[in-house]
Motif scaffolding. Structure first.
Motif, PDB file in Angstrom:
ATOM      1  N   LEU A  10      42.521 110.207  85.093  1.00 45.67           N
ATOM      2  CA  LEU A  10      42.352 109.942  83.755  1.00 45.67           C
ATOM      3  C   LEU A  10      41.998 110.516  83.490  1.00 45.67           C
ATOM      4  N   LEU A  11      41.801 111.728  83.472  1.00 47.09           N
ATOM      5  CA  LEU A  11      41.948 113.455  83.572  1.00 47.09           C
ATOM      6  C   LEU A  11      43.559 113.896  83.525  1.00 47.09           C
ATOM      7  N   ALA A  15      49.551 114.139  82.275  1.00 45.29           N
ATOM      8  CA  ALA A  15      50.682 115.166  82.906  1.00 45.29           C
ATOM      9  C   ALA A  15      51.899 113.885  82.467  1.00 45.29           C
ATOM     10  N   TYR A  16      51.341 112.479  82.850  1.00 44.80           N
ATOM     11  CA  TYR A  16      52.319 112.135  83.223  1.00 44.80           C
ATOM     12  C   TYR A  16      52.356 110.585  82.039  1.00 44.80           C
ATOM     13  N   THR A  17      51.593 110.890  80.379  1.00 41.30           N
ATOM     14  CA  THR A  17      52.432 110.127  79.501  1.00 41.30           C
ATOM     15  C   THR A  17      52.234 111.203  78.149  1.00 41.30           C
ATOM     16  N   ASP A  18      52.204 110.473  76.876  1.00 44.23           N
ATOM     17  CA  ASP A  18      51.556 111.231  75.698  1.00 44.23           C
ATOM     18  C   ASP A  18      50.369 111.267  75.205  1.00 44.23           C
ATOM     19  N   PRO A  19      49.588 112.309  75.084  1.00 45.42           N
ATOM     20  CA  PRO A  19      47.810 112.575  74.577  1.00 45.42           C
ATOM     21  C   PRO A  19      47.318 111.416  74.079  1.00 45.42           C
ATOM     22  N   GLU A  20      48.054 110.775  73.213  1.00 46.92           N
ATOM     23  CA  GLU A  20      47.381 109.086  72.327  1.00 46.92           C
ATOM     24  C   GLU A  20      47.729 108.626  73.288  1.00 46.92           C
ATOM     25  N   THR A  21      48.222 107.871  74.557  1.00 48.66           N
ATOM     26  CA  THR A  21      48.041 106.997  75.419  1.00 48.66           C
ATOM     27  C   THR A  21      46.849 106.910  76.574  1.00 48.66           C
ATOM     28  N   ALA A  22      46.900 108.739  77.030  1.00 47.09           N
ATOM     29  CA  ALA A  22      45.876 108.917  77.793  1.00 47.09           C
ATOM     30  C   ALA A  22      44.258 108.884  76.737  1.00 47.09           C
ATOM     31  N   LEU A  23      44.465 108.935  75.846  1.00 43.57           N
ATOM     32  CA  LEU A  23      43.241 108.833  75.430  1.00 43.57           C
ATOM     33  C   LEU A  23      42.652 107.654  74.551  1.00 43.57           C
ATOM     34  N   VAL A  24      43.454 106.914  74.843  1.00 41.21           N
ATOM     35  CA  VAL A  24      43.249 105.373  74.214  1.00 41.21           C
ATOM     36  C   VAL A  24      42.912 104.495  75.825  1.00 41.21           C
ATOM     37  N   ALA A  25      43.978 105.256  77.100  1.00 42.46           N
ATOM     38  CA  ALA A  25      43.405 105.107  78.306  1.00 42.46           C
ATOM     39  C   ALA A  25      41.518 105.086  78.990  1.00 42.46           C
ATOM     40  N   VAL A  60      48.242 100.121  75.588  1.00 39.18           N
ATOM     41  CA  VAL A  60      48.462 100.726  77.028  1.00 39.18           C
ATOM     42  C   VAL A  60      49.134 101.231  78.292  1.00 39.18           C
ATOM     43  N   LEU A  61      49.132  99.270  78.948  1.00 41.20           N
ATOM     44  CA  LEU A  61      49.855  98.945  79.716  1.00 41.20           C
ATOM     45  C   LEU A  61      51.069  98.936  80.188  1.00 41.20           C
ATOM     46  N   PRO A  62      51.665  98.332  79.305  1.00 40.13           N
ATOM     47  CA  PRO A  62      53.361  98.726  78.815  1.00 40.13           C
ATOM     48  C   PRO A  62      53.741 100.089  79.023  1.00 40.13           C
ATOM     49  N   ARG A  63      52.902 101.169  78.654  1.00 42.35           N
ATOM     50  CA  ARG A  63      53.306 102.217  78.005  1.00 42.35           C
ATOM     51  C   ARG A  63      53.081 102.850  80.011  1.00 42.35           C
ATOM     52  N   LEU A  64      52.298 102.283  80.250  1.00 44.34           N
ATOM     53  CA  LEU A  64      52.217 103.122  81.430  1.00 44.34           C
ATOM     54  C   LEU A  64      52.826 102.509  82.952  1.00 44.34           C
TER      55      LEU A  64
END
Length: 66
Positions: A10-11, A15-25, A60-64
């Protein structure tokens, strides 16, 4: 990354997606993890919290998945 602990994944997600998606995840993971490891002396999560985490995961899932 697959062999790393989930908290490390999660940290690194930023590096793999946008900051908003990472935060929501991260928020959804920590909330659901806390709900699954519920202690008798803690308040149980509310229906609203559970629905919010479910909504976050389904967003989040569809974004990843690519």
């Amino acid at each position: 990354m697959a062999s790393c602990h989930t908290s490390h994944q999660l940290l690194a997600l930023r590096a793999y997606t946008d900051p908003e998606t990472a935060l929501v995840a991260r928020i959804a993971w920590h909330g659901l993890s806390r709900a699954m490891h519920h202690h008798a002396y803690e308040l149980a999560p509310t229906v609203t919290e559970l629905r919010g985490w479910h909504r976050d995961v389904t967003t989040v899932l569809p974004r990843l998945v690519r």
